[in-house]
Design a protein around this motif. Sequence first.
Motif, PDB file in Angstrom:
ATOM      1  N   SER A 575       0.826  -1.216   0.000  1.00 26.15           N
ATOM      2  CA  SER A 575       0.000   0.000   0.000  1.00 26.15           C
ATOM      3  C   SER A 575       0.855   1.258   0.000  1.00 26.15           C
ATOM      4  O   SER A 575       0.322   2.369   0.048  1.00 26.15           O
ATOM      5  CB  SER A 575      -0.909   0.007   1.227  1.00 26.15           C
ATOM      6  OG  SER A 575      -0.142   0.054   2.424  1.00 26.15           O
ATOM      7  N   LEU A 588       3.765   8.554   3.639  1.00 24.67           N
ATOM      8  CA  LEU A 588       2.316   8.352   3.639  1.00 24.67           C
ATOM      9  C   LEU A 588       1.795   8.032   5.035  1.00 24.67           C
ATOM     10  O   LEU A 588       0.650   8.363   5.370  1.00 24.67           O
ATOM     11  CB  LEU A 588       1.955   7.214   2.664  1.00 24.67           C
ATOM     12  CG  LEU A 588       0.473   6.884   2.498  1.00 24.67           C
ATOM     13  CD1 LEU A 588      -0.331   8.107   2.060  1.00 24.67           C
ATOM     14  CD2 LEU A 588       0.302   5.753   1.495  1.00 24.67           C
ATOM     15  N   ASP A 604      -8.342   5.864   0.714  1.00 27.71           N
ATOM     16  CA  ASP A 604      -8.344   6.047  -0.743  1.00 27.71           C
ATOM     17  C   ASP A 604      -6.919   5.972  -1.277  1.00 27.71           C
ATOM     18  O   ASP A 604      -6.658   5.355  -2.325  1.00 27.71           O
ATOM     19  CB  ASP A 604      -8.971   7.392  -1.116  1.00 27.71           C
ATOM     20  CG  ASP A 604     -10.475   7.428  -0.916  1.00 27.71           C
ATOM     21  OD1 ASP A 604     -11.077   6.341  -0.789  1.00 27.71           O
ATOM     22  OD2 ASP A 604     -11.046   8.534  -0.884  1.00 27.71           O
ATOM     23  N   LEU A 605      -5.987   6.587  -0.558  1.00 34.49           N
ATOM     24  CA  LEU A 605      -4.581   6.550  -0.973  1.00 34.49           C
ATOM     25  C   LEU A 605      -4.021   5.136  -0.851  1.00 34.49           C
ATOM     26  O   LEU A 605      -3.251   4.683  -1.716  1.00 34.49           O
ATOM     27  CB  LEU A 605      -3.761   7.511  -0.113  1.00 34.49           C
ATOM     28  CG  LEU A 605      -4.219   8.986  -0.086  1.00 34.49           C
ATOM     29  CD1 LEU A 605      -3.304   9.807   0.820  1.00 34.49           C
ATOM     30  CD2 LEU A 605      -4.272   9.568  -1.479  1.00 34.49           C
ATOM     31  N   GLY A 609      -2.742   2.548  -3.980  1.00 37.27           N
ATOM     32  CA  GLY A 609      -1.438   1.912  -3.886  1.00 37.27           C
ATOM     33  C   GLY A 609      -1.534   0.406  -4.019  1.00 37.27           C
ATOM     34  O   GLY A 609      -0.749  -0.228  -4.742  1.00 37.27           O
ATOM     35  N   ALA A 694      -6.285  13.277  -3.844  1.00 37.08           N
ATOM     36  CA  ALA A 694      -6.169  11.828  -4.004  1.00 37.08           C
ATOM     37  C   ALA A 694      -5.970  11.481  -5.477  1.00 37.08           C
ATOM     38  O   ALA A 694      -5.235  10.550  -5.820  1.00 37.08           O
ATOM     39  CB  ALA A 694      -7.401  11.126  -3.449  1.00 37.08           C
ATOM     40  N   TYR A 697      -2.342  12.317  -6.200  1.00 35.38           N
ATOM     41  CA  TYR A 697      -1.504  11.243  -5.653  1.00 35.38           C
ATOM     42  C   TYR A 697      -1.547  10.021  -6.573  1.00 35.38           C
ATOM     43  O   TYR A 697      -0.506   9.408  -6.850  1.00 35.38           O
ATOM     44  CB  TYR A 697      -1.994  10.870  -4.255  1.00 35.38           C
ATOM     45  CG  TYR A 697      -1.255   9.709  -3.627  1.00 35.38           C
ATOM     46  CD1 TYR A 697      -0.061   9.910  -2.936  1.00 35.38           C
ATOM     47  CD2 TYR A 697      -1.756   8.414  -3.718  1.00 35.38           C
ATOM     48  CE1 TYR A 697       0.622   8.842  -2.355  1.00 35.38           C
ATOM     49  CE2 TYR A 697      -1.084   7.343  -3.150  1.00 35.38           C
ATOM     50  CZ  TYR A 697       0.106   7.561  -2.472  1.00 35.38           C
ATOM     51  OH  TYR A 697       0.773   6.505  -1.904  1.00 35.38           O
ATOM     52  N   SER A 698      -2.746   9.675  -7.053  1.00 35.08           N
ATOM     53  CA  SER A 698      -2.889   8.520  -7.951  1.00 35.08           C
ATOM     54  C   SER A 698      -2.053   8.705  -9.205  1.00 35.08           C
ATOM     55  O   SER A 698      -1.380   7.759  -9.657  1.00 35.08           O
ATOM     56  CB  SER A 698      -4.361   8.333  -8.331  1.00 35.08           C
ATOM     57  OG  SER A 698      -5.178   8.130  -7.211  1.00 35.08           O
ATOM     58  N   ILE A 778       2.193  14.230  -1.075  1.00 32.65           N
ATOM     59  CA  ILE A 778       1.748  13.922   0.292  1.00 32.65           C
ATOM     60  C   ILE A 778       1.881  15.159   1.171  1.00 32.65           C
ATOM     61  O   ILE A 778       1.052  15.415   2.057  1.00 32.65           O
ATOM     62  CB  ILE A 778       2.546  12.732   0.857  1.00 32.65           C
ATOM     63  CG1 ILE A 778       2.259  11.473   0.024  1.00 32.65           C
ATOM     64  CG2 ILE A 778       2.185  12.488   2.322  1.00 32.65           C
ATOM     65  CD1 ILE A 778       3.139  10.283   0.379  1.00 32.65           C
ATOM     66  N   ILE A 781      -1.113  17.158   0.826  1.00 27.99           N
ATOM     67  CA  ILE A 781      -2.210  16.549   1.587  1.00 27.99           C
ATOM     68  C   ILE A 781      -2.087  16.897   3.072  1.00 27.99           C
ATOM     69  O   ILE A 781      -3.086  17.142   3.763  1.00 27.99           O
ATOM     70  CB  ILE A 781      -2.220  15.024   1.377  1.00 27.99           C
ATOM     71  CG1 ILE A 781      -2.549  14.698  -0.082  1.00 27.99           C
ATOM     72  CG2 ILE A 781      -3.202  14.335   2.326  1.00 27.99           C
ATOM     73  CD1 ILE A 781      -2.372  13.240  -0.458  1.00 27.99           C
TER      74      ILE A 781
END
Length: 784
Positions: A575, A588, A604-605, A609, A694, A697-698, A778, A781
Motif C-alpha cells: 500500500s 504516507l 483512498d490513498l 497503492g 487523491a 496522488y494517484s 503527500i 495533503i
Amino acid sequence: MYSYEWDRKTRGYKLTTKSGKFVASEIRPVFAEELLLLGFDEHFQFERNTQAPLMWAKNNVYFYNGEEVAKVHKVQMGTPIDKEYLVKPCKLKPVDIPGMLRRNKIIMDSLIANTSKLVKKLYDDNISSCDIAYIGYSGGKDSVVLLDFCDKVLPPECPVIFSDTTMELPDTYDVWAKTIESLKQSQRGYFKISNQIPAIDNWYTFGPPSRSIRWCCSIHKSSPVSIFLRQSGLSKYKRTLAFVGVRSDESIARSHYSEVGNGVKNASQINAMPLLDWGSHEIYLYIFMHDLPLNRAYRLGLPRVGCIMCPEASDKYAWYVNAIYPGYVKPYEEAIVKTSAKNFSSGEDSRQFVSSSGWQARKSGVTLSEFIVRPSEVIRDNTIEWRTTPIAFGALKEWIKTLGSLQRDDSGNNILCCRGVLSSVGEVKIDFVQENDKIVKVSCQLQSSREVRDFRYPMRKVVQKALACIACSACEAECPFAALRCSYGQRIEIDDSKCKNCLKCHDIDDGCWRFTSMEISKDTNAALVGIDRYKHFGFKKEWVALYADEKEGLFSSVALGPNMIPAARNWFSHSFLSTGQGDHPSKLLQVAEAQGADSELLWDLLWIGLAQKSALIKWFVVNCKIDTLYSMEDLQGMLGELKESTKNGGLDSLKATFRQSPLGTGSAPVVEMVQKGVRVLGLKRVPKSIEPLAVLYSLYLMATVADRTAFTLSEMMTADFESPYISPLVAFGMNVEELKGQCMGISSIYPDYLACSFTLGLEEIKVFPKEKTLDDVIGLILGE
C-alpha cells in the motif's frame, strides 16, 4: 412507472398514483401450468384448465389474494424443488381479470396515451439522422407490448425484426409464428434474422459465454441484424433506429438507462426504449387488456423469456428450462463440459459443475481446454515487440489496414503509413519474423515515446485480432463505412479505399470477441500465485493505527502475533505505507498520524497503492466490474487453475480486508458486502468519487510505477493486469468526465504538478515527477 397495491376484490392488484421502482422484485402472474409443474396441487385445489392467473409471484414468494402463501427455496437444475407452504390447504379462485382491468382503466388509459406519444416523439426526434427505424422483437412479454404500440404509431416502412440467436425457447418460435400471422394483415415487413453459424457451434469455437464474456449477444443478436439491414439495402451505413422493449426494472444496470441509447449495441445503432419506465405489473395489464399473445413459457413459470442456456440466468431459470423443455439444455451442458480444462471424475461431477453455475464466472480462457496465449509485449528504446504463437501473414496484413497503408520502401523495409485516428504517428517501420509462412514476432519501430503511447494499443489489438479472428461478423457490424466484409469462419477482407481508419472495429474488448473469450497470459497465473501472501489476514485498520504509533518498533513488540507480522509487512509495503519490506515507514504514514487510521482519504490513498502493487487487489479491480455482484463461488472460478489453497488464502484476505477496514465498512466504501452474519457471501465494487489531491496522488503513483510522465484517458480506462499501473478510473470506477474536471481544477491550482489538455482530440494528462515527487504530493495533503 406506477406503484400498486393488492386488491382483494379481484384477487389481483390496483395501480396507485404513486411512482415506484421494482428492480429485482417485479410481480408476475402464476398460472395453473406452473402450479402443476411445481407440485402445488398437493396442497392447493384449483381448476387445472383455467386460463386466468391463480396467484402472483415476487421473486420466490407466491401470493394469493394479497397474502404470502408459499415460498420456493434452494433451486438447482436437476434436483427436486424445495418449497414451503405458509397457509393451510385451500381452494384457489382465479383472478378476476375483467374486474381488475376495469379498476385500473383510468390510470392505464393515461399511461398508454403518454407512451404512444413517446413512441412518436422518439421516432420524430431521431429518424432524420438514421436510414431506417425497425421494431425489435424477442417473443417476450415486453416485445409483444412494444410491437403493439409501434404497430399503431410507426409508419409501415418500419419492419419488425426477430433476432433469432438459435438458442431461443421452443415456445418463442411459436409466438413468432402467431405474430407473423397477425402482421400479414398489415403492410409492415417482418424478418427473422440469425447468424450463419448456429450458436451451439460457437460455444466450441469461442468457449461457452460467461457473465463477463457476453460474445453471444453481439455475434448472435445485434450484429446479424445490423449486417442484414445493410446488405438488404434498408440501411446505407448511416445509422439505424431500433425500438426495443428494454425496461429499467429488469435489472440494476438497466435502471440507469435513458430512453435513447446511442451506440449501446453497436456504433451504428440508436436504441429507442419507450417502455423503459414500465413495470411488469403494467406490462401484464396491457397484455390482458389487449388480449395479446403470451409466450407459453410464462404460463409454465419462467419469469423471463431468453435463451435456453444463458450465463446471466439464475439457478431458478435453469431449473424451469430444464423441467419444461427436457433435452434442450443437453447440447449446451455437453459443450460446457467438453470445453472445460477440468478433469471430471464422474458424470455426477460434471453435472454438478454445470448446475452450480461455476462456468458462468469464467473471465478468460484459463479454464478452457483450448485457449489462445496472449502475445508477450516488450518496449525498448521506442520499439514495441510482440512475440506470439504463429499467425497467418495474410490475416495480420489485412487487419493492419485498419491502422493505415503497409508499403515497402526502397530498402525493402515494411513501412506502415498511419492514417485516420493514428495520423499523428506518421510512419512506422515494421519487421516480421516468420517460421513456415507464419509470423511469430512483430517489431514496430517508432520515433518517440509519444508515438509509442499512441500506437501501442491499436497495434496490440491488430495482433490479437489476427491471432484469433474467424470472421465472426461482429467487427463488420461496427464498421460505419462498409469497408469490412466477413466470410464467416473463413476470412475478413478490408477495402482500404473505403476504410477511414476510425478504429470502430477495435471497440470490442481486446479488439476481438474470440480473443477475449479464449486468451490466457503466460505470466498472469505466476503473478497470481502471490495473492495468498497475506496468510489469510486482511488489511486491518488497527494495524495501521499501531504502525502510526510504534513505527519500526511494531515488528519487535508483542502487539502482533508471529503469523501477523509477515502479513502486515506485505500489506504495508503493497500500500506504499512503508518502503522496502515493510519496516521503514514512508511519508504516507504521516497521513495516518495526522488524520487517524479511519480517515477516508487515507484509505483512498492506500487503495490506489494496493491496486498498483498487490497482485490480489490488482486482480480484483481489473476483473470485477463496477456495480456487479460476485459471489465467492464466482471469484473462485475466476481465479482459474490456481491451487485451491492459494485461492482460499487470497479470497480470505480479500474478505477480511473489507470487513476490517473503511474500504468495506466506511461511509463511502469501495466495496459493498453481502453477508450472512459474519460470513461474506459476495462482493460488489461500487463507484466512488475521491478528493482532488487523491487524484493527484494517484497520477504521481502511476508515474512512479510506470516510469512515465503522460497518460491518455483511453489508456487510463483500460483495465489490464499486465499493465504496470492502474488508474483511478479503474481502481475507483470514477466517471471520466469527473476525472477530467478534477484534473482541470488541479492544473489551475497546482500548475507545477499537473497539466492537461482535453481539446482537439488530444486528451492527455501530464505530471512532472522530476520536479515534484510523490512525497511532495503527500506534503500538499498534509498542508505543508
